[in-house]
Design a protein around this motif. Structure first.
Motif, PDB file in Angstrom:
ATOM      1  N   ASN A  36       0.584 -15.052 -13.837  1.00 60.52           N
ATOM      2  CA  ASN A  36       0.991 -13.734 -14.332  1.00 60.52           C
ATOM      3  C   ASN A  36       0.025 -12.642 -13.893  1.00 60.52           C
ATOM      4  N   ALA A  37      -1.271 -12.982 -13.853  1.00 59.27           N
ATOM      5  CA  ALA A  37      -2.259 -12.006 -13.413  1.00 59.27           C
ATOM      6  C   ALA A  37      -2.034 -11.633 -11.953  1.00 59.27           C
ATOM      7  N   ARG A  38      -1.726 -12.624 -11.118  1.00 56.09           N
ATOM      8  CA  ARG A  38      -1.482 -12.339  -9.703  1.00 56.09           C
ATOM      9  C   ARG A  38      -0.194 -11.547  -9.528  1.00 56.09           C
ATOM     10  N   ARG A  39       0.816 -11.843 -10.348  1.00 49.43           N
ATOM     11  CA  ARG A  39       2.063 -11.090 -10.294  1.00 49.43           C
ATOM     12  C   ARG A  39       1.825  -9.628 -10.721  1.00 49.43           C
ATOM     13  N   SER A  40       1.025  -9.467 -11.774  1.00 50.74           N
ATOM     14  CA  SER A  40       0.713  -8.117 -12.247  1.00 50.74           C
ATOM     15  C   SER A  40      -0.084  -7.339 -11.202  1.00 50.74           C
ATOM     16  N   TYR A  41      -1.035  -8.030 -10.581  1.00 54.65           N
ATOM     17  CA  TYR A  41      -1.838  -7.376  -9.556  1.00 54.65           C
ATOM     18  C   TYR A  41      -0.972  -6.910  -8.394  1.00 54.65           C
ATOM     19  N   LYS A  42      -0.038  -7.762  -7.969  1.00 55.53           N
ATOM     20  CA  LYS A  42       0.853  -7.396  -6.867  1.00 55.53           C
ATOM     21  C   LYS A  42       1.687  -6.173  -7.218  1.00 55.53           C
ATOM     22  N   LEU A  43       2.166  -6.137  -8.451  1.00 57.62           N
ATOM     23  CA  LEU A  43       2.970  -5.012  -8.911  1.00 57.62           C
ATOM     24  C   LEU A  43       2.156  -3.720  -8.909  1.00 57.62           C
ATOM     25  N   MET A  44       0.939  -3.790  -9.430  1.00 57.07           N
ATOM     26  CA  MET A  44       0.099  -2.588  -9.497  1.00 57.07           C
ATOM     27  C   MET A  44      -0.400  -2.163  -8.119  1.00 57.07           C
ATOM     28  N   GLU A  45      -0.623  -3.130  -7.253  1.00 56.10           N
ATOM     29  CA  GLU A  45      -1.019  -2.806  -5.877  1.00 56.10           C
ATOM     30  C   GLU A  45       0.104  -2.039  -5.179  1.00 56.10           C
ATOM     31  N   GLU A  46       1.342  -2.478  -5.400  1.00 55.22           N
ATOM     32  CA  GLU A  46       2.497  -1.797  -4.811  1.00 55.22           C
ATOM     33  C   GLU A  46       2.635  -0.378  -5.371  1.00 55.22           C
ATOM     34  N   GLU A  47       2.429  -0.236  -6.668  1.00 50.68           N
ATOM     35  CA  GLU A  47       2.517   1.092  -7.290  1.00 50.68           C
ATOM     36  C   GLU A  47       1.430   2.021  -6.754  1.00 50.68           C
ATOM     37  N   ALA A  48       0.198   1.513  -6.613  1.00 56.37           N
ATOM     38  CA  ALA A  48      -0.903   2.322  -6.091  1.00 56.37           C
ATOM     39  C   ALA A  48      -0.605   2.756  -4.655  1.00 56.37           C
ATOM     40  N   ASN A  49      -0.058   1.853  -3.855  1.00 52.27           N
ATOM     41  CA  ASN A  49       0.298   2.196  -2.477  1.00 52.27           C
ATOM     42  C   ASN A  49       1.386   3.264  -2.437  1.00 52.27           C
ATOM     43  N   ASN A  50       2.385   3.120  -3.317  1.00 48.96           N
ATOM     44  CA  ASN A  50       3.459   4.118  -3.367  1.00 48.96           C
ATOM     45  C   ASN A  50       2.915   5.491  -3.731  1.00 48.96           C
ATOM     46  N   ARG A  51       1.961   5.522  -4.646  1.00 46.08           N
ATOM     47  CA  ARG A  51       1.372   6.809  -5.035  1.00 46.08           C
ATOM     48  C   ARG A  51       0.617   7.439  -3.875  1.00 46.08           C
ATOM     49  N   ASP A  52      -0.104   6.608  -3.113  1.00 41.34           N
ATOM     50  CA  ASP A  52      -0.845   7.131  -1.963  1.00 41.34           C
ATOM     51  C   ASP A  52       0.117   7.709  -0.919  1.00 41.34           C
ATOM     52  N   ILE A  53       1.230   7.016  -0.700  1.00 43.15           N
ATOM     53  CA  ILE A  53       2.214   7.511   0.269  1.00 43.15           C
ATOM     54  C   ILE A  53       2.861   8.788  -0.235  1.00 43.15           C
ATOM     55  N   ASP A  54       3.284   8.791  -1.520  1.00 41.97           N
ATOM     56  CA  ASP A  54       3.952   9.962  -2.093  1.00 41.97           C
ATOM     57  C   ASP A  54       3.059  11.200  -2.090  1.00 41.97           C
ATOM     58  N   ALA A  55       1.753  10.984  -2.218  1.00 41.48           N
ATOM     59  CA  ALA A  55       0.827  12.105  -2.276  1.00 41.48           C
ATOM     60  C   ALA A  55       0.711  12.826  -0.930  1.00 41.48           C
ATOM     61  N   ARG A  56       0.975  12.115   0.167  1.00 35.77           N
ATOM     62  CA  ARG A  56       0.800  12.723   1.490  1.00 35.77           C
ATOM     63  C   ARG A  56       2.120  12.960   2.218  1.00 35.77           C
ATOM     64  N   PHE A  57       3.054  12.027   2.085  1.00 33.30           N
ATOM     65  CA  PHE A  57       4.346  12.178   2.752  1.00 33.30           C
ATOM     66  C   PHE A  57       5.299  12.852   1.765  1.00 33.30           C
ATOM     67  N   THR A  58       5.242  14.164   1.719  1.00 36.94           N
ATOM     68  CA  THR A  58       5.994  14.931   0.730  1.00 36.94           C
ATOM     69  C   THR A  58       7.148  15.697   1.369  1.00 36.94           C
ATOM     70  N   ARG A  59       8.094  16.109   0.534  1.00 35.86           N
ATOM     71  CA  ARG A  59       9.210  16.923   1.018  1.00 35.86           C
ATOM     72  C   ARG A  59       8.690  18.255   1.551  1.00 35.86           C
ATOM     73  N   THR A  60       7.654  18.781   0.911  1.00 36.14           N
ATOM     74  CA  THR A  60       7.063  20.044   1.367  1.00 36.14           C
ATOM     75  C   THR A  60       6.496  19.899   2.767  1.00 36.14           C
ATOM     76  N   LEU A  61       5.811  18.760   3.014  1.00 38.64           N
ATOM     77  CA  LEU A  61       5.258  18.510   4.349  1.00 38.64           C
ATOM     78  C   LEU A  61       6.374  18.467   5.385  1.00 38.64           C
ATOM     79  N   VAL A  62       7.428  17.701   5.111  1.00 34.98           N
ATOM     80  CA  VAL A  62       8.525  17.560   6.067  1.00 34.98           C
ATOM     81  C   VAL A  62       9.209  18.894   6.328  1.00 34.98           C
ATOM     82  N   GLN A  63       9.417  19.675   5.289  1.00 36.82           N
ATOM     83  CA  GLN A  63      10.095  20.960   5.452  1.00 36.82           C
ATOM     84  C   GLN A  63       9.214  22.011   6.119  1.00 36.82           C
TER      85      GLN A  63
END
Length: 220
Positions: free
Chosen positions: A133-160
């Motif tokens: 369960n700890a490894r499953r939780s870690y994988k989930l949080m790692e994915e969320e942290a990565n998504n936040r890093d991407i969302d912070a830089r690859f924004t709709r404002t940047l594209v527009q």
């Protein structure tokens, strides 16, 4: 402050499967909606209002609206012994997410160094429920942290800023050309700008059928 439309997706913790017909209620306005067959939802809200997510057989979860970025909500069964005390990983602050991620990583480790430089394996952590369960939780949080890093830089404002895209075309572009975390972590601002411009050139060559295929893939 006027209400805005908050959008997101609801998934089951662990399996990462979309959850439909989840009830989403704004406690401040009593407005209630349900997630669709793809787990997607949208609801009118203001900052500091509270949303409650409920589905039979799953723990009821809540979210305080602090911004209007796309939300990924994770629900867990009432009898599911996850290590996460809060299943709403998306609602964690960045500092809390990092703290919980480090904790899950430590609790999920199956090997430790011993005196003399050797490595000792821990069968209980390797095969035990808590370790899994700890490894499953870690994988989930790692994915969320990565998504936040991407969302912070690859924004709709940047594209527009570098393309004339808007509406459905902008939505399709954001999905089709969402960069990988490895690129985002090492890319400079100029690298991202060139990536958007180059991707826009590719997007312009897509046929209507290809765009429709992208739209269908996002709905699966």
């Amino acid at each position: 402050m006027a209400q805005q439309l908050l959008k997101g997706k609801i998934l089951e913790l662990g399996s990462n499967e979309n959850m439909s017909q989840v009830s989403i209620k704004n406690l401040n306005t009593d407005v209630q909606v349900e997630s669709d067959r793809n787990g997607d939802f949208s609801i009118a809200a203001k900052k500091d209002e509270i949303l409650v997510f409920a589905f039979p057989g799953y723990r009821t979860d809540s979210l305080v609206v602090t911004d209007f970025a796309f939300k990924r909500m994770y629900l867990t069964g009432v009898d599911d012994p996850r290590l996460l005390s809060e299943v709403n990983v998306n609602a964690m602050t960045n500092s809390r997410l990092e703290e919980e991620r480090a904790k899950a990583q430590a609790e999920g480790q199956v090997a430790n160094t011993v005196s003399g430089g050797g490595i000792a394996l821990s069968p209980s952590r390797l095969f035990g429920k808590e370790g899994r369960n700890a490894r499953r939780s870690y994988k989930l949080m790692e994915e969320e942290a990565n998504n936040r890093d991407i969302d912070a830089r690859f924004t709709r404002t940047l594209v527009q800023s570098f393309t004339p895209l808007e509406g459905d075309d902008l939505d399709l572009f954001m999905v089709k050309y969402r960069p990988k975390i490895n690129f985002v972590k090492k890319a400079s601002d100029d690298d991202l700008r060139l990536y958007v411009i180059d991707s826009y050139g590719k997007f312009n060559k897509l046929t209507a059928a290809q765009k429709e295929k992208i739209k269908l893939e996002t709905q699966q």
